[in-house]
Motif scaffolding. Structure first.
Motif, PDB file in Angstrom:
ATOM      1  N   GLY A   1       1.101  -1.250   0.070  1.00 48.66           N
ATOM      2  CA  GLY A   1       0.005  -0.023  -0.133  1.00 48.66           C
ATOM      3  C   GLY A   1       0.933   1.361  -0.134  1.00 48.66           C
ATOM      4  O   GLY A   1       0.216   2.316  -0.013  1.00 48.66           O
ATOM      5  N   GLY A   2       2.046   1.345   0.172  1.00 46.13           N
ATOM      6  CA  GLY A   2       3.013   2.241   0.019  1.00 46.13           C
ATOM      7  C   GLY A   2       3.238   2.834   1.526  1.00 46.13           C
ATOM      8  O   GLY A   2       2.960   2.254   2.554  1.00 46.13           O
ATOM      9  N   TRP A   3       4.265   3.774   1.624  1.00 44.17           N
ATOM     10  CA  TRP A   3       4.804   4.439   2.814  1.00 44.17           C
ATOM     11  C   TRP A   3       3.795   5.134   3.417  1.00 44.17           C
ATOM     12  O   TRP A   3       2.852   5.843   2.437  1.00 44.17           O
ATOM     13  N   ARG A   4       3.445   5.263   4.690  1.00 45.45           N
ATOM     14  CA  ARG A   4       2.551   6.125   5.172  1.00 45.45           C
ATOM     15  C   ARG A   4       3.154   7.183   6.063  1.00 45.45           C
ATOM     16  O   ARG A   4       4.015   6.837   6.771  1.00 45.45           O
ATOM     17  N   VAL A   5       2.696   8.371   6.176  1.00 45.26           N
ATOM     18  CA  VAL A   5       3.138   9.610   7.168  1.00 45.26           C
ATOM     19  C   VAL A   5       1.904   9.787   8.160  1.00 45.26           C
ATOM     20  O   VAL A   5       0.771   9.941   7.523  1.00 45.26           O
TER      21      VAL A   5
ATOM     22  N   GLY B   1      -1.198   8.081   3.054  1.00 48.36           N
ATOM     23  CA  GLY B   1      -0.972   6.807   2.532  1.00 48.36           C
ATOM     24  C   GLY B   1      -0.530   6.668   1.018  1.00 48.36           C
ATOM     25  O   GLY B   1      -0.958   7.981   0.549  1.00 48.36           O
ATOM     26  N   GLY B   2       0.156   5.806   0.822  1.00 45.75           N
ATOM     27  CA  GLY B   2       0.442   5.654  -0.924  1.00 45.75           C
ATOM     28  C   GLY B   2       1.816   6.324  -1.247  1.00 45.75           C
ATOM     29  O   GLY B   2       1.886   6.414  -2.421  1.00 45.75           O
ATOM     30  N   PHE B   3       2.682   6.689  -0.260  1.00 42.46           N
ATOM     31  CA  PHE B   3       4.001   6.915  -0.932  1.00 42.46           C
ATOM     32  C   PHE B   3       4.731   5.893  -1.658  1.00 42.46           C
ATOM     33  O   PHE B   3       4.853   4.803  -1.018  1.00 42.46           O
TER      34      PHE B   3
ATOM     35  N   PHE C   1       4.564  16.945  -2.824  1.00 45.82           N
ATOM     36  CA  PHE C   1       5.101  15.387  -2.567  1.00 45.82           C
ATOM     37  C   PHE C   1       3.809  14.670  -1.923  1.00 45.82           C
ATOM     38  O   PHE C   1       3.921  13.210  -1.838  1.00 45.82           O
ATOM     39  N   ASP C   2       2.686  15.097  -2.173  1.00 48.62           N
ATOM     40  CA  ASP C   2       1.351  14.310  -1.626  1.00 48.62           C
ATOM     41  C   ASP C   2       0.834  13.423  -2.571  1.00 48.62           C
ATOM     42  O   ASP C   2       0.546  13.888  -3.610  1.00 48.62           O
ATOM     43  N   PRO C   3       0.888  12.281  -2.493  1.00 49.70           N
ATOM     44  CA  PRO C   3       0.251  11.213  -3.274  1.00 49.70           C
ATOM     45  C   PRO C   3      -1.070  11.499  -3.725  1.00 49.70           C
ATOM     46  O   PRO C   3      -1.380  10.895  -4.770  1.00 49.70           O
ATOM     47  N   ARG C   4      -1.637  12.157  -2.817  1.00 48.79           N
ATOM     48  CA  ARG C   4      -2.980  12.393  -2.972  1.00 48.79           C
ATOM     49  C   ARG C   4      -3.332  13.259  -4.261  1.00 48.79           C
ATOM     50  O   ARG C   4      -4.628  13.316  -4.693  1.00 48.79           O
TER      51      ARG C   4
END
Length: 121
Positions: free
Chosen positions: A10-14, A32-34, A110-113
């Motif tokens: 699911g990718g990295w999460r912050v 999420g989703g990085f 940088f926001d994957p959203r």
């Protein structure tokens, strides 16, 4: 390097943390989703940089800026990254002492959203 630098499922999460205590468990949200740790770290760093700048006012010392940030700001941490994850504590003094450029504050870049919004437009 014993840390796994590959993204978890699911990718990295912050995790965004409300330092004012206004949110349950002080967690505002998890982004999420990085796709890679570099982007997750860059997002977390820029997010905190922006939060500190929102606490900066004319005439405040670096110590006063940090005091305001710890009272009203938001911190960020990269989850499951171990020692490879960016930590705000390593740069807080420098952030408070030196004003950020607009580019240094641009966590949205940088926001994957962000891609989701562009597709809907």
């Amino acid at each position: 390097m014993s840390e796994n630098i590959f993204a978890p499922e699911g990718g990295w999460r912050v995790r965004i943390i409300d330092l004012s205590g206004g949110a349950e468990d002080n967690i505002v949200e998890e982004v999420g989703g990085f796709p890679d740790l570099i982007q997750a770290n860059a997002f977390a760093r820029a997010y905190v940089r922006d939060s500190i700048e929102r606490c900066r006012m004319a005439g405040l010392s670096a110590a006063d800026i940090l005091k305001a940030w710890f009272a009203f700001g938001e911190d960020a941490e990269v989850l499951e990254a171990g020692e490879q994850g960016w930590r705000s504590a390593n740069e807080l003094d420098d952030f408070a002492a030196h004003a950020a450029t607009p580019m240094e504050r641009d966590w949205r870049a940088f926001d994957p959203r962000r891609g989701d919004d562009e597709e809907e437009a």
